[in-house]
Enzyme design. Structure first.
Site, short mmCIF file in Angstrom:
data_model
loop_
_atom_site.label_atom_id
_atom_site.label_comp_id
_atom_site.label_asym_id
_atom_site.label_seq_id
_atom_site.Cartn_x
_atom_site.Cartn_y
_atom_site.Cartn_z
N CYS D 161 9.16 3.21 11.08
CA CYS D 161 8.60 4.50 10.68
C CYS D 161 8.21 4.52 9.22
O CYS D 161 7.16 5.05 8.85
CB CYS D 161 9.58 5.63 11.00
SG CYS D 161 11.25 5.38 10.41
N TYR D 162 9.03 3.94 8.36
CA TYR D 162 8.66 3.90 6.94
C TYR D 162 7.38 3.08 6.74
O TYR D 162 6.45 3.52 6.06
CB TYR D 162 9.80 3.32 6.10
CG TYR D 162 10.97 4.25 5.86
CD1 TYR D 162 10.81 5.44 5.16
CD2 TYR D 162 12.24 3.93 6.29
CE1 TYR D 162 11.89 6.28 4.91
CE2 TYR D 162 13.33 4.77 6.04
CZ TYR D 162 13.15 5.95 5.35
OH TYR D 162 14.22 6.77 5.09
#
Lengths: 357, 357, 357, 357
Positions: D161-162
């Site tokens: 996600c990052y």
């Protein structure tokens, strides 16, 4: 809708509130709907995503003021009213009058047409009702309990979120004589979106977060609506105790309901009766013994979950019901009613699974 | 304490839980207390601020394991036990045995010594009590209701957070015969810290945030404690309906209590009786008519706020009470008891105003 | 204060906002203070606990309107101003003029007297300053950095919460030449109480909960204040990048600051320098290597925690600082300044340990 | 899929975690998918809705243990792996070996196949990779940036996600030479579900609520993945500063990225380049000047919103990007890849509007 399947032409009045936004969220993905009209007074002329950035990219018409709508020229099939209480009755009257389309249906999400008795309305809202003929015509729109009348209604009064959570479990049990009508105690817990987007101090983040409180004790306006519908199920007037609480969450409504069972009736009997009553209903679930519903489990969905527990006190039972106040307690219920009115499959546009976590 | 004013030498067993930390927060600023002993099994050898960074800079002793404490060599005046239920009874027995200091007082925050009847304990905890003599000796530590016995007790069983919120308003009303003992319904809402720091899935942020749910319906272990104390007030067994709910907030406990009033008694009568009963009490406030308490208004303080409303149903009233589960419902109550035991002013170390927002 | 120890007579202007309430929370328990005057325009005539129920039972004077205060008759020693930006300058001028007590001190928590250069004020606030002589006289009230001037000041401009969090770690490092003045990047995260109790849509619970966003990007009014103070430390103008974010929490301010270190300087050097600079400071803590501060660890306290990390990019370091925006970033800092001004021990009334959880 | 339109037969490994649940939420409503296999070790034998009550009523198969799956007998088309890091590589190798269906595709949501260089993997995960041939074969599954390779891949490594939030805005700008590769600073804010459902103290409600903190400073395992993908865009190694923060919200990821622009390039140029790059992309939106994204505006949807601001510091820009870590940062991205792999319209099953509030 004829041989050539045309999509319903739909308007939303009051699209700049949370209920209006939720209607747009659901309707913009409804395969049988074309959103043609969105009104909002303060934001007239703006695109909706300036008011609600999450509703961008949906190809929606700009917001307009009510006064700019030429109702005679509109060919809308369904209009949803998400306007404030008290202002809706005149608006609906004028729409139904002016609508060029004789078959226009109005689904109202305010409280204006929910109370059948004009005297009760006046007592709780402090003024006479301005459209009593329409009030008499309006059908109370709790789909599971009055499906056939809703199908043919011209004006539907969508139930409030508190009443829906309460009536779905209680009405069938009263009807069947399984619980006592006296001494029903409803302790309800609501998310903050139920209070709308209005600028009121109690709705500020820092006034709500990290705490819980009761409000409107013994005086909440949803009481007469609950009593009206339970009274019909009972066939006699019913008087309930109702205490709402504000919980630091955006969405969700949980009602913990304390009842006396009829002689010889057990909690299992209540559960069995509700299972039978709601068998096959896509949006109402009765949980197995021991399981308790949480509002998290219905977030964003049109589901209502119900569970029944025997109380420690002999002859009493505890009923817990949960739903999303903006969906089954608001916009989702309204879309379900629209599906009935338009002859669509009742679950159309409402099939999203809940969002958790 | 003699001519030379010496500070009480104090220990906290179980300092790595939330209740232990709250004890340290309060005791570290208590002007009459010297914190001498902090135990924690998993973190033995560490400074407390590695476990609770907010408790740094207080000049506290490092954490030690229980097994390393030479009780005979300790000269403690007061020991607070914030250990898990079930493990406390043996620990307390051994401390009171071994303590070199004959005047050692133990203030226990677990449930181990709260139930007077060993049979009731066994029913709810599934095993025989291991220190029944001490159980008989222990005094139930709700300061406002049993001040004189607490002053002279050697072992104090601090009440649970749910019972405190419930007993404070109900016991005086039952005693005075103003409400019926039958059919009392308690709908309680708790913050998450009440569940402690244990690693359990239901306590994860994503399982709690943005929702509300009931739990332990008709089966919560605080019920017998509530019934025991209300029964004493009533002078006869009392059976209550009790349903706890989990609310997404760190601290706070709100109880909404539904009662039947005695014949001819009004909500105003109840309020008047509680005002009279708690006049002069620094930590219990009875709100004026129409005002409802919120847990936000007591956060971090030792206050309990109570309000009374007439119900819509004839002959019924609604009582709402709020406190901070870690303070008046836990560590603060324990410190208040210590003040009684040690002969300090009862509010010493507990005068902080609530933290809002 | 003479042989007979008299408590300082204190007023709070703007007691109905969150900063005002926090001042009252701290001052009502300050052993050297007597709260004599509380003003609030909309709520004039009411007791404070009708506005802030958590502040009941403190024996405070009722709220009054500013216009009703006869300044010449007041014998106040210290007045705290917690009024909105822009309205404060006239008020302070008139108070200092009218005050019968020649020794009156004013501690202002607005931004009105923080900017020394009237041109900078005009640029950021869009109008000329109305009390430029006082602006020149005002002392910037960051206790740890300008203690001696604060002691003798008549008008103190309390720093904003963002600047405090930023200046405490950066000023000593710039002064010592350990970091570069160019390219300082400040990414700050604030709780919602920082926005006050004003009725604005972005502060509604449902607009804030369950999300995070940046705001005022490259345009926040706290920037010139930060640059002014860092420029003084550097001895030359400093230009920073500053981006505030809104986090769903009531209190707390976390600044993550990205800097370039001077040639040959390590993160350990920075930490060592701050440890030396703040050794003995009761309210500023420099954490050991590897530990990172959280706003939870300072909640409700006057603490600021700072940690330093080497960045993965050669020649860069990351500084993280945390405080409670209403305490060290507001009311607590103001009380600390009052203690300096009045000659009290600097920690008086500010010794509460943080509240966690 | 041939003349007879058959739905893809799909399995989810690790269905009892949040990512697994989110896959089920999306896939259960995907019109081209039949969910045939759900694994979970601890809960084997149970229906999924005992683990995730929100996923009831969907007609899903019960959970099974991995060891019970007869891979040779399965005729699955696509398997999603939502297993913990480190355990996935062996599992995937054995599935691809044993699968009777030669055309089986695996979409892995762990980090196991994201790093192309085995040495980098070993550095960050502390052990040698167990399936280096597969690692070499795996395609990094960021749909918008590598669509054609994903279409034909057998094994897809879904991005974290990052990285997704960071790479979507940065990769095109680096490729076009519009920003400097040096000195990129990424300050990221994540919701708690990003940490999964594991029982870890930092994920408890009371450890997260009402606060914010940085974690894994200069040492987070997503860094090498970000640097790998940015390095490819740049055509040379890139080293970034990356600091993640934990925010009290269930879902959402916001990255605030500080960059130096190339000589002569403005923030408007950056915005224009991204608008051009993502024109026509249904899931990536570039906001107009002045608008900032919030995670609330993408909750529950597969959207990523990006905005660009000129910094106050000459030659610098600020990029803000937001997405839902469980959707575009996880399960939604994986479904988007499946749509590519299976030849479906890329938005199928991903068209839900965000849920707000």
């Amino acid at each position: 809708m004829g041989a050539t399947k045309n999509r319903a032409q739909v308007g939303v009045l009051g699209a700049s509130g949370y209920t209006g936004a939720e209607l747009v969220r659901l309707l913009s993905r409804h395969p049988e709907v074309e959103l043609r009209l969105l009104t909002a007074e303060r934001h007239a002329g703006e695109p909706l995503d300036r008011v609600f950035p999450h509703l961008g990219g949906l190809g929606l018409p700009n917001l307009v003021a009510m006064s700019e709508v030429a109702w005679a020229d509109q060919s809308l099939d369904v209009v949803f009213c998400a306007l404030p209480h008290g202002t809706t009755q005149e608006v609906v009257a004028s729409i139904l009058d002016a609508g060029a389309n004789g078959s226009l249906k109005v689904i109202d999400l305010s409280a204006d047409f929910r109370l059948e008795d004009p005297a009760v309305y006046e007592t709780w809202y402090g003024k006479a009702h301005a459209a009593t003929a329409l009030q008499a015509e309006a059908v109370y729109g709790l789909s599971e309990l009055d499906r056939e009348r809703i199908r043919v209604a011209r004006l539907i009064a969508c139930p409030g979120c508190y009443p829906t959570t309460t009536i779905l479990p209680l009405a069938p049990l009263l009807e069947a004589g399984l619980i006592e009508a006296e001494g029903i105690i409803i302790d309800a817990k609501s998310g903050v979106s139920g209070a709308g987007r209005a600028l009121k101090e109690p709705n500020l983040f820092s006034e709500v977060a990290e705490g819980v409180n009761a409000y409107g004790i013994a005086a909440h306006r949803h009481v007469p609506e609950i009593e009206q519908q339970l009274g019909k199920a009972q066939g006699a007037p019913v008087r309930v105790s109702f205490t709402p609480h504000l919980v630091p969450m955006n969405r969700g409504l949980l009602a913990t309901i304390y009842v006396r069972v009829a002689a010889g009736v057990s909690a299992d009997d209540l559960r069995g009766a509700l299972e039978a009553r709601y068998a096959g209903e896509p949006f109402v679930g009765v949980l197995p013994e021991g399981a308790a519903p949480a509002t998290r489990h219905v977030r964003g969905s049109n589901h209502c979950l119900i569970s029944i527990f025997a109380d420690r006190i002999e002859g009493r039972a505890i009923i817990v019901a949960a739903l999303d106040n903006l969906v089954k307690g608001g916009a989702g219920q309204a879309v379900q009613d629209m599906n009935l009115v338009c002859g669509y499959r009742e679950t159309t546009g409402l099939e999203q699974a809940p969002l958790f976590p």
